[in-house]
Each structure stands twice: as C-alpha cells, then as structure tokens.
Enzyme design. Structure first.
Site, PDB file in Angstrom:
ATOM      1  N   VAL A  11       0.831  -1.205   0.000  1.00  0.00           N
ATOM      2  CA  VAL A  11       0.000   0.000   0.000  1.00  0.00           C
ATOM      3  C   VAL A  11       0.862   1.249   0.000  1.00  0.00           C
ATOM      4  CG1 VAL A  11      -1.700   1.343   1.318  1.00  0.00           C
ATOM      5  CG2 VAL A  11      -1.956  -1.137   1.105  1.00  0.00           C
ATOM      6  N   LYS A  35      14.492  -1.601   0.839  1.00  0.00           N
ATOM      7  CA  LYS A  35      13.372  -0.893   0.208  1.00  0.00           C
ATOM      8  C   LYS A  35      13.739   0.557  -0.050  1.00  0.00           C
ATOM      9  CE  LYS A  35       9.561  -3.576   2.238  1.00  0.00           C
ATOM     10  NZ  LYS A  35       8.380  -3.501   3.142  1.00  0.00           N
ATOM     11  N   THR A 124      -5.362  -1.090   7.218  1.00  0.00           N
ATOM     12  CA  THR A 124      -6.680  -1.634   7.539  1.00  0.00           C
ATOM     13  C   THR A 124      -6.735  -1.970   9.023  1.00  0.00           C
ATOM     14  OG1 THR A 124      -6.914  -2.539   5.316  1.00  0.00           O
ATOM     15  CG2 THR A 124      -8.335  -3.457   7.026  1.00  0.00           C
ATOM     16  N   ARG A 160      -6.571  -3.288  -5.529  1.00  0.00           N
ATOM     17  CA  ARG A 160      -6.471  -4.715  -5.811  1.00  0.00           C
ATOM     18  C   ARG A 160      -5.090  -5.006  -6.381  1.00  0.00           C
ATOM     19  NH1 ARG A 160     -11.196  -5.090 -10.013  1.00  0.00           N
ATOM     20  NH2 ARG A 160     -10.180  -3.113 -10.548  1.00  0.00           N
ATOM     21  N   LYS A 259     -29.651  -3.264   3.842  1.00  0.00           N
ATOM     22  CA  LYS A 259     -29.813  -2.354   4.964  1.00  0.00           C
ATOM     23  C   LYS A 259     -29.885  -3.173   6.250  1.00  0.00           C
ATOM     24  CE  LYS A 259     -30.187   1.692   2.868  1.00  0.00           C
ATOM     25  NZ  LYS A 259     -29.238   2.779   3.117  1.00  0.00           N
ATOM     26  N   GLY A 265     -38.325 -12.830   6.718  1.00  0.00           N
ATOM     27  CA  GLY A 265     -39.415 -13.786   6.878  1.00  0.00           C
ATOM     28  C   GLY A 265     -40.196 -13.892   5.588  1.00  0.00           C
ATOM     29  N   CYS A 268     -41.219 -17.063   1.100  1.00  0.00           N
ATOM     30  CA  CYS A 268     -40.203 -17.541   0.151  1.00  0.00           C
ATOM     31  C   CYS A 268     -38.828 -17.759   0.767  1.00  0.00           C
ATOM     32  CB  CYS A 268     -40.086 -16.559  -1.010  1.00  0.00           C
ATOM     33  SG  CYS A 268     -41.583 -16.422  -2.018  1.00  0.00           S
TER      34      CYS A 268
END
Length: 435
Positions: A11, A35, A124, A160, A259, A265, A268
């Site tokens: 990152v 690095k 993160t 990504r 949401k 319920g 289906c």
C-alpha cells in the site's frame, strides 16, 4: 502538499508513487534499508504492473524520496500517512505492533513540531483503533491534543493487487473519516482530481467500511462457489446459473436487501434457504454459508429479545406483526416469532397491526391466518393509541409509515427499533438493533 508515508510495503509503495505522480512531494519512511535503496534508485520494492516505471518517473522528477529518518520526515511534511501492515495473529486478532510503533514515532516527532499536522490511517484497522490505540499514543508521546496539536483521519484504500495503479486513479469511492472539519478538508484537497464519489464521515465509520467491503467480497466468492457446487452435483452448469443471476441488477446486484435491520421472513426466503441447505446435505456437499443463514437470521430475533429484556420493562407494545409493511402475511414472520417468544418468557404483549387485524375480522375469515396467529390474536388491537398507552416499552417491528413518528408520540418510554424508523443512532431512550 508535502506528505510523509510510513511503511513502504504494497500500500505504501503504490500510494507514494501515485501521490507523487499527482504532484505532491512524498517522503517514504521504512525500517528496511533495501526498500529505501530500491526506491531512491527509481525501482519498486515489489512487483506490481506499471509500478517500476512510475517509481522511476517520480523519483527522477524529484517528487519521491525514501528514508529511515522518521523524525526528519515528519518535520518536513504537512501530513503523515500510516501504511504499515496489520497481520493476523493465530487467534484472528490484528497485530497492531507496527501501527503502535509508527504512532509512537509520530508523537515523539510532533512534540517538537509547530503548527498543525495531519495523521492519516491507510492501514486496515478495526473500528475503535483510532480512539483506543493510535490517538492516545500520539497524544501521550507528543503532549498535544487531538485537533489542537494534531488532526486525524481514517482513509481506507481500495486497491487490488495486479490493478493497484489503475485502482488508485479510478477508485470506486474515496472515504474520509475525520476528527474535525479541517482534517477532512485537508485530505479532500489531496483527492480533488480523482473522479469518484467522496464521502466524509466519522473515523469509526471509515474504519468499518473497509471490513464491510472485504468481507462482502469474500461472501460473494463463497456464495458463488457454494451455488456452483450444488448446481454441478445437480447436473447444472454453475456458471450458467450465476451468469443469469448477475443480469438482475434490480435486486441481486443492487443496494436492495443491504440495509441492516431485523430478521427476514415471509413465504419464500426461509423456505428456499432451508430447501437448498437440505439439497446440499442430500448431495453430500458442505455448504457452511448457506447452511448457517437461518441460524444467523434467528440470532437477530435473539438480539431483539435481549434489547427488550435490557429495558427492564415487562409490558411490551409491538408495532407490526407481518414480516413487512403493507401486507397481512405472517408466514414465518420474525415479528410473530418474537411475539411468541416474549409471551413464553412471561411478557405482557400489546400488538398493533391494522392489516392483520382487518384480515382477522373481515367477514370471510382466512382460516390459515387464524391458525397461525390464534395464540396471539386476542392481543392484537386496531387502535395504536391503546397499545402506546398500555405498553411500557415500544418495539417497532416493521417499517409501516404510520410508525415513523413514534419516538415523538412516546417521548417518555423506551423504543426498540428493528427497522430504522428514525435517523438517530441508539441513545439512552432509543435503541436501534444495528445502529
């Protein structure tokens, strides 16, 4: 802007090169001398398509340099981005040792710095990390207060591997969780050239967004795999099924059903989830996600009961018995299950649902409906005011428009909201199940 970036891994390296390409002056900071040397020679410290060429371009232009001197980097910059790793421990808990180390370094350096400095978290981290870990460390080591000596922002990345440079300049969104308006405005100015929705929100919300994104992506992969496995063993091409599935952008690939709220319920969803889980077992397949959907659904009912119990009230007013508004359908209604369980635990129940009430009392009675709710039918009222006056705690069970002003009508009573009738978040009197 002059920006120091702590951590030159995946990152940090990508962000350093891309920010430098946008014209900012970047100082990369890392403890790994290899690095540092690679970047200062114009080479990327890792493989990512296009990163070597971009790194050489910005280093040659004098827009990016790397160092191990964290103090000088802070003193020479206006903002510091934290981009260090947050690896998993064996328990699954995040290892924040690198974050803590950088926070400590920033605090020590900020002790000597005059004026504002913006600290930006790009690593993160779970919600609460800024509040409980990073800000306290910087405050203690710097001797300065949040928004008086330094500012803070959470700015999750959505890169990504393999397409990181493209993703940086074409993000799906830019999320800024800010400690104050100045912090948000300063960070917003960095991204003003990017063509993407920019959302400014609270720090903890921004911290949580990255997890919502990544776990959703993992869930989609798992869902597609489990559907594909069942399809194949049933003699069906799983790709053909999911290709058709993905063409539905009204319900399947949309914001619909996303949401947070109460359990699902109706006639289906519960039936079909159980049937597919059974089919998976019959085919000797393991479909852990599909098989646990109903368990997760029932947990929301347990959670609602716990919220009602915590009010200490025994006289409960339930607004809405059908599984959603504008219907009298109580088939597998979680609101009906909630009512049954409350009665079983000794609560006194007052129910208001005008659609269900009218169906019970119309001339041509629906015997199926009677059978489903006979044990609670004598507790269903046609007058909402009776329920509001008799109950000591009000539970909003579905999103009927009639319930939107309930908090104002019962200002002195606790409200448990399962559907978000109010824009407010939970407080002393109002408690939302997921907000």
């Amino acid at each position: 802007m002059k920006i120091s970036i702590f951590g030159l891994g995946y990152v940090g390296a990508v962000c350093s090169a891309c920010l430098a390409k946008m014209g900012h002056e970047i100082i990369g900071v890392d403890v790994d001398q290899n690095k540092i040397d690679l970047i200062n020679s114009g080479r990327a410290p890792l493989f990512e398509p296009g990163l070597d060429a971009l790194m050489k371009e910005v280093v040659d232009a004098g827009k990016l340099k790397a160092t191990s001197d964290h103090h000088a980097a802070v003193m020479e910059s206006e903002a510091s981005f934290i981009c260090v790793g947050t690896p998993s421990q064996p328990s699954g808990e995040l290892d924040l040792k690198f974050v803590r180390n950088v926070a400590n370094q920033l605090g020590i350096s900020l002790r000597e710095k005059q004026g504002d400095h913006l600290v930006v978290m790009r690593s993160t981290v779970l919600p609460g990390t800024a509040r409980d870990t990073v800000v306290p460390i910087i405050t203690e080591t710097s001797g300065k207060g949040l928004d008086t000596g330094f500012m803070y922002a959470s700015n999750p990345e959505f890169l990504r591997e393999g397409t990181a440079i493209f993703d940086y300049f074409n993000p799906p969104k830019t999320v800024i969780g800010e400690s104050c308006e100045r912090a948000g405005a300063m960070l917003e100015s960095i991204y003003k050239e990017l063509d993407a929705p920019l959302i400014r929100t609270s720090i903890s919300t921004a911290e949580m967004v990255k997890y919502a994104d990544n776990v959703w992506h993992a869930l989609k992969v798992t869902f597609a795999n489990e559907i594909g496995n069942i399809a194949k063993e049933s003699g069906v091409d799983g790709h053909a099924v999911m290709d058709i599935f993905c063409q539905d952008q009204k319900l399947n690939l949309s914001t619909y059903y996303l949401k947070p709220g109460f359990a699902f319920g109706g006639s289906c969803l519960p039936k079909d989830v159980r049937a597919l889980a059974y089919q998976s077992d019959k085919l000797d397949l393991r479909s852990p996600m599909i098989s646990n959907i109903m368990k997760s659904n029932l947990y929301q009912i347990d959670r609602a009961i716990g919220m009602i119990r915590d009010t200490g009230k025994k006289r409960v007013g339930l607004l809405g018995l059908s599984f959603k508004p504008d219907t009298d359908d109580v088939r597998e209604s979680p609101q009906l299950i909630l009512a049954e369980r409350l009665l079983g635990k000794g609560y006194e129940l007052f129910i208001y649902d005008r659609n269900v009430y009218n169906s019970i009392n119309r001339d041509a009675k629906d015997k199926n409906l009677d059978n489903r709710i006979s044990h609670v039918s004598d507790r269903i009222y046609n007058d909402i005011d009776t329920v509001l006056s008799e109950a000591d705690v009000i539970v909003v069970g579905n999103g009927d428009e009639e319930f939107t002003q309930i908090c104002d009508k019962v200002a002195e009573k606790p409200v448990v909201d399962l559907v978000r009738i109010s824009g407010q978040c939970s407080n002393e009197r109002y408690n939302g199940i997921c907000w």
